[in-house]
Scaffold this motif. Structure first.
Motif: not given
Length: 176
Positions: A67-74, A115-116, A122-126
């Protein structure tokens, strides 16, 4: 308050006219009463309807790092789009700012793409670390079942051998 009520009380102010109605509709200091269909005047009221109704989520919440990475990307993408718009407008106006804005838009586009990709990685690693529930294919399941049956038979045969040894060799058909 309707027009007839306003005409019926010309000497009263709006606050004086609405005070009795306010007290009747909201008896407990601004909190509407639940479950009462009518009140002392015999009027029918609508049942109390909640303002906010919780609904169960259709999908699970994203993990915090994702979620943090997604917010940063947006945020980065929105800044990139603003820069691209300003670069376009500066170019159309013939401003000296057009060239620096175009260069910064190109750089921003690269950063936004990165960032995308970061969200995806990040999602794959998680998922690999914490969350993937993998279902084996039917062939793998069959092979595992065969292995389990074989191991069970081996354990049973081993237990039988140990029991024969404990009894001192009785029940053994031939000597080794």
């Amino acid at each position: 308050m309707g027009t007839a009520e306003r005409r019926g009380a010309p000497g009263q102010s709006v606050a004086e006219r609405s005070a009795p109605r306010w007290e009747r509709e909201v008896p407990d200091g601004g909190i509407p009463a639940r479950g009462r269909e009518g009140d002392a005047t015999g009027e029918e009221r609508e049942p109390y309807r909640q303002l906010w109704v919780e609904e169960p989520a259709k999908r699970r919440r994203m993990p915090d790092p994702v979620r943090t990475a997604a917010v940063r990307a947006v945020l980065i993408i929105s800044v990139t789009l603003i820069q691209a718009t300003v670069a376009f407008l500066c170019t159309m106006a013939g401003s000296w700012l057009a060239f620096p804005m175009v260069i910064s838009s190109v750089v921003s586009t690269v950063v936004a793409t990165w960032s995308v990709v970061d969200v995806w990685v990040t999602r794959q690693a998680w998922n690999q670390r914490y969350g993937v529930v993998s279902e084996p294919s039917s062939t793998a399941r069959a092979l595992r079942r065969e292995r389990r049956v074989r191991r069970r038979e081996e354990r049973t045969a081993l237990r039988e051998q140990k029991r024969i040894r404990r009894r001192g060799g009785t029940g053994q058909l031939s000597h080794p």
